[in-house]
Design an enzyme around this catalytic site. Structure first.
Site, short mmCIF file in Angstrom:
data_model
loop_
_atom_site.label_atom_id
_atom_site.label_comp_id
_atom_site.label_asym_id
_atom_site.label_seq_id
_atom_site.Cartn_x
_atom_site.Cartn_y
_atom_site.Cartn_z
N GLU A 48 0.88 -1.06 0.04
CA GLU A 48 -0.16 -0.01 0.16
C GLU A 48 0.80 1.22 0.04
O GLU A 48 1.70 1.25 0.70
CB GLU A 48 -1.11 -0.02 1.12
CG GLU A 48 -1.79 0.99 1.38
CD GLU A 48 -2.51 1.15 2.61
OE1 GLU A 48 -3.23 0.17 3.18
OE2 GLU A 48 -2.60 2.41 3.33
N GLU B 258 -2.26 11.23 3.47
CA GLU B 258 -3.48 11.12 4.63
C GLU B 258 -3.54 12.26 5.51
O GLU B 258 -2.27 12.60 5.66
CB GLU B 258 -3.27 9.74 5.27
CG GLU B 258 -3.41 8.45 4.49
CD GLU B 258 -3.33 7.23 5.32
OE1 GLU B 258 -4.29 6.75 5.61
OE2 GLU B 258 -2.13 7.05 5.59
#
Length: 535
Positions: A423, A428
């Site tokens: 990932e 974020e």
């Protein structure tokens, strides 16, 4: 009677002295003799010379080079890399019992065809006073792994600031243009006093410290003053390497040959180095920065991308609704809130295109038993790629509990699952920590709370557009915000990051990362101007 006792004692003393003389004779000190030294000079222009020394009654050997560099070789063999063409006289000392020694010299003529890249020299030296330090704010800034491994700090990598107070983070290293290496062992003291950090046993090369704290195999705060040595860049086996003379070292003293292979120097203000320790047990890794504080980018060096050709983009300028031939909606709350205890239910009704920008909106509203709705969209099976530069320009939602993300998963996710697929979190953000941007990698051995990532802080993340970038190649993965590097991962053939990945954009609510949701939260959007991929 007293006279007989005295005679007995006298005879006993005579006997004891006689035994001691016999013991001394058994420990007779014999100096090394018949010392011979040979040298095998490589003819490939590498500057490598293989020395072999042998002597009768020798316990160990030491090579002494004209620039002050020394090397202890218990077996007598040592391979040395010379950095310049020339004629050299090398002294070899053989040591025997009781400190006895004998020495010989040998002359060698060496041809060196290697010239270090000027951009590397310029980077190391700067204006001549450029200071380097351990990048303590970066994950895996210090660690260890197998010898000759391609993955940085595979066995252990220090978390940000984990080694504070051990005598490493306050050190500074200067590579002067004339070849002088300066090691300041405590930048915070006015005199030359300081402390250093090193490996049990190996750090004894620097002296002795009976009261130093030892933790496991680490010696903390070993007293050591500022010093100078010499440095050069060599290329044994074609690998650019910083060679230091004497006992000079960087970060953590491990002895060895004091040569630090430059694993990567492509990132502005950053070096990734590794060295094999004197026990030939591990490779030790160091990430250095010339930035101040937590800055591992900026500082006048501009990041240079490897990828300039636009491969794909979504700019939403001519769209009235999301193009579902490219983007897939993922519906629902997944398994246990998509594995993160998220509080929202994803729908296909929480996206809109306004004034050429895509909005993904999280709302407080009831849906299918959940109190919040939002959208999550992917390019799985529609657009997938290996390597390149992803660039997204966006404004982020605000409010406690919001968790916007622009990220990627491996295209074999459905077959092998997470984290094996890999990932890449390009961006974020937590609404509870406005302005703190996270760039993170998840893979086997480094996932969830132990993932490989870093943060940087920006101003006005929700009211102004910022550019979030991830550059991905077979050699590295680099994270940037507004053109400033804040995290680098050294890629390797064994990582999951060497296959096709697809893009994902979503706004989650709460969960293990988003945290507590503000009770006054009603609605907020991530607004995307564009997302582009270059190769």
């Amino acid at each position: 009677m007293k006279l007989l006792e005295k005679i007995g004692v006298f005879l006993l003393l005579i006997g004891m002295l006689s035994c001691q003389e016999d013991d001394l004779q058994l420990e007779t000190i014999i100096p090394p003799s018949n010392l011979t030294v040979t040298a095998d000079v490589s003819e490939d222009g590498s500057g490598m010379v293989q020395f072999d020394a042998s002597a009768e009654n020798a316990l160990t050997y030491k090579y002494v080079f004209g620039n002050g560099e020394t090397k202890v070789a218990p077996g007598g063999s040592y391979t040395h890399s010379f950095s310049e063409t020339g004629d050299y006289t090398v002294s070899v000392v053989a040591y025997g019992t009781g400190g006895t020694a004998s020495s010989e010299t040998i002359d060698v003529s060496v041809f060196v065809a290697y010239t270090p890249p000027q951009d590397l020299i310029d980077k190391l030296v700067g204006d001549g006073s450029k200071e380097w330090r351990i990048a303590s704010e970066v994950p895996r800034h210090f660690g260890l792994g197998p010898i000759d491994d391609t993955q940085i700090a595979q066995y252990y990598g220090a978390a940000p600031d984990e080694k504070a107070g051990v005598g490493m983070y306050d050190d500074r290293y200067i590579f002067q243009e004339d070849g002088t290496f300066v090691h300041i062992t405590n930048i915070n003291t006015e005199d030359d006093s300081g402390t250093v950090f090193g490996r049990v046993g190996l750090i004894d090369d620097l002296g002795s410290c009976s009261d130093c704290e030892v933790q496991g195999a680490d010696v903390l705060n070993f007293p050591y003053s500022d010093y100078t040595a010499n440095w050069s860049v060599i290329a044994p086996g074609g690998n650019e390497t910083i060679a230091l003379t004497g006992n000079a070292f960087i970060g953590y003293y491990v002895g060895g040959d004091h040569r630090y292979e430059i694993y990567d120097y492509s990132i502005p203000n950053q070096l990734i180095l590794r060295i094999t320790d004197g026990n030939n047990e591990f490779d030790w890794w160091f990430i250095l920065t010339s930035g101040d504080g937590g800055d591992t980018g900026g500082g006048g060096e501009e990041f240079e991308t490897e990828f300039d050709d636009l491969l794909w983009e979504a700019n939403f300028d001519d769209d009235s609704e999301l193009d579902t031939s490219v983007w897939n909606y993922e519906i629902g709350n997944g398994d246990n809130g998509w594995g993160n205890q998220e509080a929202q239910y994803y729908t296909d009704e929480n996206t809109s295109i306004v004034d050429g920008n895509l909005l993904i909106t999280a709302r407080r509203e009831s849906e299918s038993g959940f109190d919040f709705t939002s959208s999550r969209i992917t390019t799985q099976d529609n657009f997938e790629f290996t390597y390149g530069r992803v660039e997204a320009r966006a404004k982020l939602p605000e409010g406690g509990g919001t968790w916007p993300a622009i990220w990627m998963l491996g295209n074999n996710f459905d077959e092998i699952g997470w984290p094996d697929t890999g990932e890449i979190d390009i961006m974020e953000h937590k609404g509870t920590e406005p302005g703190v941007i996270h760039g993170t990698l998840h893979y086997p051995g480094a996932s969830g709370g132990n993932a490989n990532g870093n943060t940087t802080t920006i101003q006005n993340p929700s009211s102004e557009f910022h550019t979030y970038t991830m550059e991905w190649s077979a050699e590295r993965i680099v994270f940037l915000v507004d053109g400033e590097v804040y995290h680098t991962y050294v890629n390797n053939p064994d990582s999951p990051f060497n296959k096709d990945f697809f893009l994902i954009m979503n706004v989650a609510m709460g969960g293990t990362f988003g945290g507590n949701i503000d009770p006054d939260f009603q609605e907020s959007s991530m607004e995307i101007d564009y997302i582009r991929v270059y190769q």
